[in-house]
Write an enzyme that holds these catalytic residues in place. Structure first.
Site, PDB file in Angstrom:
ATOM      1  NE  ARG A   1      -3.615  -2.313   2.638  1.00 12.10           N
ATOM      2  CZ  ARG A   1      -3.338  -3.476   3.212  1.00 12.10           C
ATOM      3  NH1 ARG A   1      -2.148  -3.673   3.759  1.00 12.10           N
ATOM      4  NH2 ARG A   1      -4.236  -4.451   3.231  1.00 12.10           N
TER       5      ARG A   1
ATOM      6  CG  HIS B   1      -5.483   0.450  -3.942  1.00 14.06           C
ATOM      7  ND1 HIS B   1      -4.824   0.262  -2.747  1.00 14.06           N
ATOM      8  CD2 HIS B   1      -6.560  -0.369  -3.898  1.00 14.06           C
ATOM      9  CE1 HIS B   1      -5.488  -0.620  -2.010  1.00 14.06           C
ATOM     10  NE2 HIS B   1      -6.539  -1.030  -2.682  1.00 14.06           N
TER      11      HIS B   1
ATOM     12  CG  HIS C   1      -6.560  -8.817   0.842  1.00 13.86           C
ATOM     13  ND1 HIS C   1      -6.745  -9.233  -0.470  1.00 13.86           N
ATOM     14  CD2 HIS C   1      -6.356  -7.478   0.766  1.00 13.86           C
ATOM     15  CE1 HIS C   1      -6.636  -8.197  -1.283  1.00 13.86           C
ATOM     16  NE2 HIS C   1      -6.407  -7.138  -0.565  1.00 13.86           N
TER      17      HIS C   1
ATOM     18  CE1 TYR D   1      -6.494  -7.564  -7.211  1.00 12.43           C
ATOM     19  CE2 TYR D   1      -6.480  -8.884  -5.219  1.00 12.43           C
ATOM     20  CZ  TYR D   1      -6.360  -7.667  -5.840  1.00 12.43           C
ATOM     21  OH  TYR D   1      -6.110  -6.535  -5.106  1.00 12.43           O
TER      22      TYR D   1
END
Length: 297
Positions: free
Chosen positions: A133, A226, A252, A261
């Site tokens: 991130r 992102h 996550h 995904y």
């Protein structure tokens, strides 16, 4: 600092909320009170309904942003003031969960090659080479890079969780060239090199680096840190990495978040056995002979 602000701050700190979340929660409650010109504890359900409609209809904020405002107000009334009956007056708006766009491998290469400096090139390579991130990249320290184990440590990431990420040889080579050039002492990407107290860059600087490089590279997709993170995860999946591993690498909490995904992976989409292929249908050329051409009016 007012008594109410101090109370809310103490409740946030007791629950170990991140500095960023604390700042935003306090700001959102302050804006709510300022809109009506009254202390927030003097406002009730009707004010909440009017304010939420104002955010959506007049300010035209996206539902995801309004969701953050509601979370702050819920915390203030329920956790700080212990008015649990307010829960029913603060519904979360429905948020449309869009599939994120991604960059192809060729676009990522163009993005990195469009860097205006070694600083920016290294920043973009860390983003794509780790899937971190933007706030995690901004706070990355020299000590977090373990070249002996070929690992990058993410310390105090989202939800105060640590995790390890693989360090690729290509990224390590760039990091070493970057360190020889800039010689940062504490943070990998310092904002003040000549001050006694070295500070990291802001996460906004990371975001701006992506925007500028994308513009120079001629990439029209809305590029952000992102988006690069989504691209990295999708490319890992297409290369054969299993979802559980990707979940751990991304940090996550829920595997369902990582599973999206699958919708972005071209390889997985192409491998789907579509049942229409099993139907014994005649060819279009054969079947169209029995169709009547529509008459023109």
């Amino acid at each position: 600092m007012t008594h109410l602000r101090k109370m809310m701050l103490e409740e946030l700190e007791r629950r170990n909320y991140s500095t960023r979340t604390i700042r935003y929660y306090l700001r959102f409650v302050e804006r709510f009170a300022k809109y009506f010109g009254k202390s927030p504890d003097k406002l009730g359900p009707d004010h909440l309904r009017v304010y939420q409609a104002y955010l959506l209809k007049e300010r035209k904020l996206c539902p995801g942003t309004v969701e953050n405002h509601v979370a702050a107000l819920r915390f203030f009334f329920i956790r700080t003031l212990h008015r649990h009956e307010f829960r029913q007056f603060l519904p979360y708006p429905k948020v449309r969960r869009k599939l994120p766009n991604i960059l192809s491998g060729e676009e990522v290469a163009r993005l990195i090659e469009a860097s205006s400096s070694l600083f920016q090139r290294t920043l973009l390579m860390v983003l794509y080479g780790t899937g971190m991130r933007r706030a995690e990249v901004a706070r990355l320290k020299i000590a977090d890079i373990d070249s002996q184990r070929m690992v990058i440590h993410v310390v105090d990431g989202k939800d105060h969780k640590d995790r390890d990420l693989p360090l690729s040889p290509a990224l390590l080579e760039t990091l070493r060239a970057y360190w020889r050039w800039l010689k940062p002492r504490t943070y990998l990407f310092p904002s003040r090199m000549h001050s006694d107290c070295e500070r990291p860059i802001s996460d906004k600087t990371v975001w701006q680096a992506c925007i500028k490089a994308a513009k120079r590279a001629g990439i029209r997709k809305r590029t952000s840190p992102h988006l690069i993170r989504h691209s990295w995860a999708t490319h890992l999946l297409e290369a054969g990495t299993d979802l559980r591993t990707i979940q751990l690498l991304l940090g996550h909490e829920d595997l369902e978040t990582t599973a999206r995904y699958l919708h972005l992976s071209q390889k997985h989409l192409n491998q789907v056995a579509n049942p229409i292929e099993e139907l014994k249908l005649s060819s279009v050329d054969q079947s169209r002979r029995s169709y009547h051409r529509p008459r023109r009016p």
